[in-house]
Scaffold this motif. Structure first.
Motif, PDB file in Angstrom:
ATOM      1  N   VAL A 184       2.119  -1.788   1.844  1.00  0.00           N
ATOM      2  CA  VAL A 184       3.469  -1.332   2.161  1.00  0.00           C
ATOM      3  C   VAL A 184       3.625  -1.411   3.675  1.00  0.00           C
ATOM      4  O   VAL A 184       2.711  -1.047   4.426  1.00  0.00           O
ATOM      5  N   ARG A 185       4.767  -1.890   4.126  1.00  0.00           N
ATOM      6  CA  ARG A 185       5.047  -1.977   5.559  1.00  0.00           C
ATOM      7  C   ARG A 185       6.331  -1.205   5.834  1.00  0.00           C
ATOM      8  O   ARG A 185       7.289  -1.308   5.072  1.00  0.00           O
TER       9      ARG A 185
ATOM     10  N   PRO B 184       1.064   7.946   7.630  1.00  0.00           N
ATOM     11  CA  PRO B 184       0.315   9.035   6.993  1.00  0.00           C
ATOM     12  C   PRO B 184      -0.325   8.572   5.683  1.00  0.00           C
ATOM     13  O   PRO B 184       0.211   7.693   5.003  1.00  0.00           O
ATOM     14  N   ASP B 185      -1.466   9.149   5.364  1.00  0.00           N
ATOM     15  CA  ASP B 185      -2.117   8.829   4.090  1.00  0.00           C
ATOM     16  C   ASP B 185      -1.247   9.334   2.951  1.00  0.00           C
ATOM     17  O   ASP B 185      -0.680  10.430   3.027  1.00  0.00           O
ATOM     18  N   ALA B 186      -1.146   8.538   1.921  1.00  0.00           N
ATOM     19  CA  ALA B 186      -0.368   8.920   0.744  1.00  0.00           C
ATOM     20  C   ALA B 186      -0.940   8.223  -0.479  1.00  0.00           C
ATOM     21  O   ALA B 186      -1.470   7.119  -0.381  1.00  0.00           O
TER      22      ALA B 186
ATOM     23  N   LEU C 225       6.872   7.868   1.707  1.00  0.00           N
ATOM     24  CA  LEU C 225       8.240   8.028   2.199  1.00  0.00           C
ATOM     25  C   LEU C 225       8.602   9.501   2.381  1.00  0.00           C
ATOM     26  O   LEU C 225       9.302   9.857   3.330  1.00  0.00           O
ATOM     27  N   ALA C 226       8.107  10.361   1.502  1.00  0.00           N
ATOM     28  CA  ALA C 226       8.386  11.793   1.632  1.00  0.00           C
ATOM     29  C   ALA C 226       7.771  12.377   2.902  1.00  0.00           C
ATOM     30  O   ALA C 226       8.260  13.385   3.422  1.00  0.00           O
ATOM     31  N   ALA C 227       6.723  11.732   3.427  1.00  0.00           N
ATOM     32  CA  ALA C 227       6.049  12.227   4.626  1.00  0.00           C
ATOM     33  C   ALA C 227       6.665  11.695   5.916  1.00  0.00           C
ATOM     34  O   ALA C 227       6.265  12.086   7.009  1.00  0.00           O
ATOM     35  N   LEU C 228       7.646  10.793   5.812  1.00  0.00           N
ATOM     36  CA  LEU C 228       8.232  10.173   7.003  1.00  0.00           C
ATOM     37  C   LEU C 228       9.500  10.890   7.444  1.00  0.00           C
ATOM     38  O   LEU C 228      10.278  11.363   6.620  1.00  0.00           O
ATOM     39  N   SER C 229       9.689  10.919   8.740  1.00  0.00           N
ATOM     40  CA  SER C 229      10.962  11.357   9.320  1.00  0.00           C
ATOM     41  C   SER C 229      11.123  10.598  10.635  1.00  0.00           C
ATOM     42  O   SER C 229      10.149  10.107  11.202  1.00  0.00           O
TER      43      SER C 229
END
Length: 179
Positions: free
Chosen positions: A29-30, A75-77, A84-88
């Protein structure tokens, strides 16, 4: 000539997908931040030294022109949804884009997929009608969206399909990173 935000996003998403395609298939994923090039140059004039002359010219002509910045050290996921939930994004980022590869089946083949997760993966990976696809989705804060899809069977730049709403679930997930 100034373009619309939709056209600028379409150009950016197509450029991102071509960039990823140059690395071949079976990639991770990029994720990319999207910034208005003129705003980035105003905030950091030294950036002009790092951009190609045609990018600088496009930014002068079009206030909607976007520059993509690939994100490293994500972030590790366990899955795309978790990532995506960890991104802002800070307010200086005008949008975001994600590129991901998936395997798809025709609807009739999906109906026959086993319920057991391990059997389902085996069924999916060995099904004769499976299609490997690369999805690139871009979203701007104001709600503009663009998606492109490339299939491994038709792996050519002129065979990449695009539209604002091709991948609604992924659009929604990327949009949530901008909230």
């Amino acid at each position: 000539m100034e373009q619309t935000a939709t056209h600028a996003l379409e150009l950016a998403v197509r450029e991102i997908e071509r960039h990823v395609a140059a690395g071949g298939w079976d990639g991770p994923v990029r994720v990319f931040a999207l910034v208005r090039t003129a705003d980035a140059l105003a905030a950091q004039p030294g950036l002009a030294n790092d951009l190609e002359p045609e990018v600088l010219a496009a930014a002068e002509e079009d206030r909607h022109h976007l520059t993509s910045i690939e994100q490293e050290g994500l972030p590790d996921a366990d899955d795309l949804e978790g990532l995506l939930a960890a991104l802002s994004w800070p307010p200086t980022v005008h949008g975001a884009a994600v590129v991901v590869e998936r395997v798809v089946l025709p609807p009739a083949a999906e109906e026959s997929m086993p319920a057991d997760p391990d059997e389902a993966v085996d069924y999916l990976m060995n099904h004769p009608e499976r299609q490997d696809v690369r999805l690139a989705v871009g979203v701007l804060r104001e709600g503009t969206t663009w998606c492109v899809v490339r299939t491994r069977n038709h792996d050519q730049d002129d065979a990449v399909a695009g539209a604002p709403d091709l991948v609604p679930g992924l659009i929604e997930a990327v949009s949530a990173t901008l909230s």
